[in-house]
Design an enzyme around this catalytic site. Structure first.
Site, PDB file in Angstrom:
ATOM      1  CB  SER A   1      -0.885  -0.029   1.256  1.00 53.12           C
ATOM      2  OG  SER A   1      -1.576   1.195   1.423  1.00 53.12           O
TER       3      SER A   1
ATOM      4  CE  LYS B   1      -4.749   0.366   0.511  1.00 56.27           C
ATOM      5  NZ  LYS B   1      -5.450  -0.334   1.612  1.00 56.27           N
TER       6      LYS B   1
ATOM      7  CE  LYS C   1      -3.853   4.060   2.274  1.00 59.95           C
ATOM      8  NZ  LYS C   1      -5.056   3.623   2.978  1.00 59.95           N
TER       9      LYS C   1
ATOM     10  CG  ASP D   1      -7.756   2.719   0.881  1.00 56.38           C
ATOM     11  OD1 ASP D   1      -8.906   3.197   0.992  1.00 56.38           O
ATOM     12  OD2 ASP D   1      -7.141   2.214   1.845  1.00 56.38           O
TER      13      ASP D   1
ATOM     14  CD  GLU E   1      -8.903  -0.403   1.037  1.00 57.36           C
ATOM     15  OE1 GLU E   1      -7.989  -0.653   0.227  1.00 57.36           O
ATOM     16  OE2 GLU E   1      -8.748  -0.481   2.273  1.00 57.36           O
TER      17      GLU E   1
ATOM     18  CG  ASP F   1     -10.484  -0.333   5.429  1.00 55.89           C
ATOM     19  OD1 ASP F   1     -10.757  -0.747   6.560  1.00 55.89           O
ATOM     20  OD2 ASP F   1      -9.372   0.193   5.172  1.00 55.89           O
TER      21      ASP F   1
ATOM     22  CE  LYS G   1      -7.339  -1.849   7.074  1.00 51.74           C
ATOM     23  NZ  LYS G   1      -7.377  -0.366   7.144  1.00 51.74           N
TER      24      LYS G   1
ATOM     25  N   GLY H   1      -4.243  -3.818   6.265  1.00 52.75           N
ATOM     26  CA  GLY H   1      -3.129  -3.597   7.186  1.00 52.75           C
ATOM     27  C   GLY H   1      -3.295  -2.292   7.927  1.00 52.75           C
TER      28      GLY H   1
HETATM   29  O1  OSB Z   1      -7.031   2.262   4.823  1.00 50.90           O
HETATM   30  O2  OSB Z   1      -6.059   0.432   4.526  1.00 50.90           O
HETATM   31  C1  OSB Z   1      -6.083   1.543   5.060  1.00 50.90           C
HETATM   32  C2  OSB Z   1      -2.884   2.147   7.076  1.00 50.90           C
HETATM   33  C3  OSB Z   1      -3.399   2.769   8.185  1.00 50.90           C
HETATM   34  C4  OSB Z   1      -4.760   3.019   8.258  1.00 50.90           C
HETATM   35  C5  OSB Z   1      -5.601   2.629   7.201  1.00 50.90           C
HETATM   36  C6  OSB Z   1      -5.079   1.985   6.088  1.00 50.90           C
HETATM   37  C7  OSB Z   1      -3.689   1.773   6.014  1.00 50.90           C
HETATM   38  C8  OSB Z   1      -3.033   1.186   4.863  1.00 50.90           C
HETATM   39  C9  OSB Z   1      -1.681   0.547   5.096  1.00 50.90           C
HETATM   40  O3  OSB Z   1      -3.448   1.226   3.731  1.00 50.90           O
HETATM   41  C10 OSB Z   1      -1.670  -0.920   4.901  1.00 50.90           C
HETATM   42  C11 OSB Z   1      -0.421  -1.567   5.452  1.00 50.90           C
HETATM   43  O4  OSB Z   1      -0.366  -1.851   6.669  1.00 50.90           O
HETATM   44  O5  OSB Z   1       0.503  -1.790   4.673  1.00 50.90           O
HETATM   45 MG    MG Z   2      -8.304   1.122   3.522  1.00 48.07          MG
END
Ligand code: OSB
Ligand code: MG
Length: 369
Positions: free
Chosen positions: A135, A161, A163, A188, A213, A238, A262, A290
């Protein structure tokens, strides 16, 4: 198993690089490490409540309060026959899923160690390697993003992925598609958009994304159904999914066609398994999200992701993608084929590096029966 002692540690670990999302920029990660001593066995868990209430309303402070004043007193000194009994003892507490999940994870580890089996086996895992992705936070430019992606692909990651945030969305997707036409790619938004932004998502439909996402509200299920109706690309939820009931509502309303699981967001592995099984029965694929976990939380994530319906690569990356040094040994690494090995030793299957754990601990408190 008698719960003799529980210790909480507020940890703070510097990220190797800032993580930029529509929610803000993170430079370090604060979580709570929970350890349980039960009949000579030590179980470890991680609560993924963060220092800030930007992803979830929970924070390290609220989780600490709920753990100390409600959850720990519900099980301390008790003789428990299994994790379910602890969940029942804590069920009067509404919400606070991340606080609950940290304690539940430590119990799963302790019970698995008590039986001499791996957490993956105890959860019903069927894989000894899980497919993993990475991510990537919002980058300064398209070129910077392309370079980052090249680096991660060279390390073996199977899926990327990124953001996105209003204005920082299509240009990044276009740049990646131009450079990597076949790349398994997903985005995401962390709830940064509204239904009025539907045009952006209609355009996203042209880029063969695996999924989009959490585009809309962080508690929303209703508007996501309206959006999904207008799009080919699967919507994945999520933030909005906190329980099996939420998953049922979302799937029955066709608000999403994929779910990100999660354990921290849904109260632990037990609820995660229920969501996983329900999604499997409805042909809805799931993948493991994650929360920038340390190796303690990551070990649990890898074990959970070994269940059969985790068919899409997870946000489960190598320790070094997040931290200069992890607090477990061995650290988590990604194989060149884009998989991660599921620990096979009893419980979480990795050792806690106590020297490193002490180094990242900013506060601790122990509770004795
Ligand atoms: O939205 O998936 C998310 C990290 C912190 C809070 C929310 C998210 C995330 C990530 C990181 O996308 C995923 C990772 O741990 O690699
Ligand atoms: Mg997310």
């Amino acid at each position: 198993m008698r719960i003799d002692r529980i210790e909480l540690r507020h940890i703070k670990m510097d990220l190797v690089s800032p993580f930029v999302t529509s929610m803000g920029t993170e430079y370090d990660e604060e979580h709570i490490i929970v350890s349980i001593d039960a009949g000579g066995i030590k179980g470890w868990g991680e609560s993924v409540a963060e220092g800030t209430p930007f992803y979830s309303y929970e924070t390290v402070q609220t989780a600490w309060h709920i753990l100390k004043d409600f959850l720990i007193p519900s099980i301390l000194g008790k003789e428990l026959s299994g994790v379910d009994e602890a969940i029942k003892a804590c069920s009067r507490v509404r919400g606070h899923m991340m606080a609950k999940a940290g304690l539940e994870a430590a119990l799963w580890d302790a019970f698995a160690k008590g039986r001499g089996i791996s957490l993956s086996e105890m959860l019903g895992g069927v894989r000894d390697k899980v497919p993993v992705g990475v991510s990537i936070g919002i980058q300064e430019s398209e070129q910077a993003l392309v370079r980052k992606v090249e680096g991660y692909l060279a390390e073996g990651y199977r899926r990327i992925k990124i953001k996105i945030s209003p204005g920082l969305d299509l240009k990044f997707v276009k740049a990646l598609r131009k450079e990597f036409p076949e790349l398994p790619l997903q985005v995401d938004a962390n709830s940064a958009y509204e239904l009025e932004d539907i045009d952006i998502f209609r355009q996203m439909d042209d880029f063969n994304l695996i999924l989009i996402e959490q585009p809309l509200g962080y508690e929303d299920i209703f508007d996501h159904a309206k959006l999904q109706r207008e799009m080919k690309t699967p919507v994945c939820l999520d933030e909005s999914i906190h329980s099996l009931d939420d998953a049922r509502a979302a799937i029955e309303l066709d608000s999403c066609r994929v779910i990100n699981i999660k354990p921290g967001r849904v109260g632990g592995f037990t609820e995660s398994k229920m969501i996983h099984d329900y999604c499997a029965s409805k042909n809805i694929p799931v993948w493991h999200g994650g929360m920038l976990e340390s190796g303690i939380g990551r070990a649990g994530n890898v074990a959970l992701a070994s269940l059969h319906n985790f068919t899409l690569p997870g946000d489960i990356s190598a320790s070094k993608r997040y931290y200069k040094q992890d607090i477990v040994e061995p650290e988590f690494v990604v194989n060149s084929d884009g998989t991660m090995d599921v620990p096979r030793r009893p419980g979480i299957g990795v050792d806690v590096n106590m020297k490193m754990l002490d180094f990242v601990t900013v506060r601790s408190e122990a509770f004795k029966a």
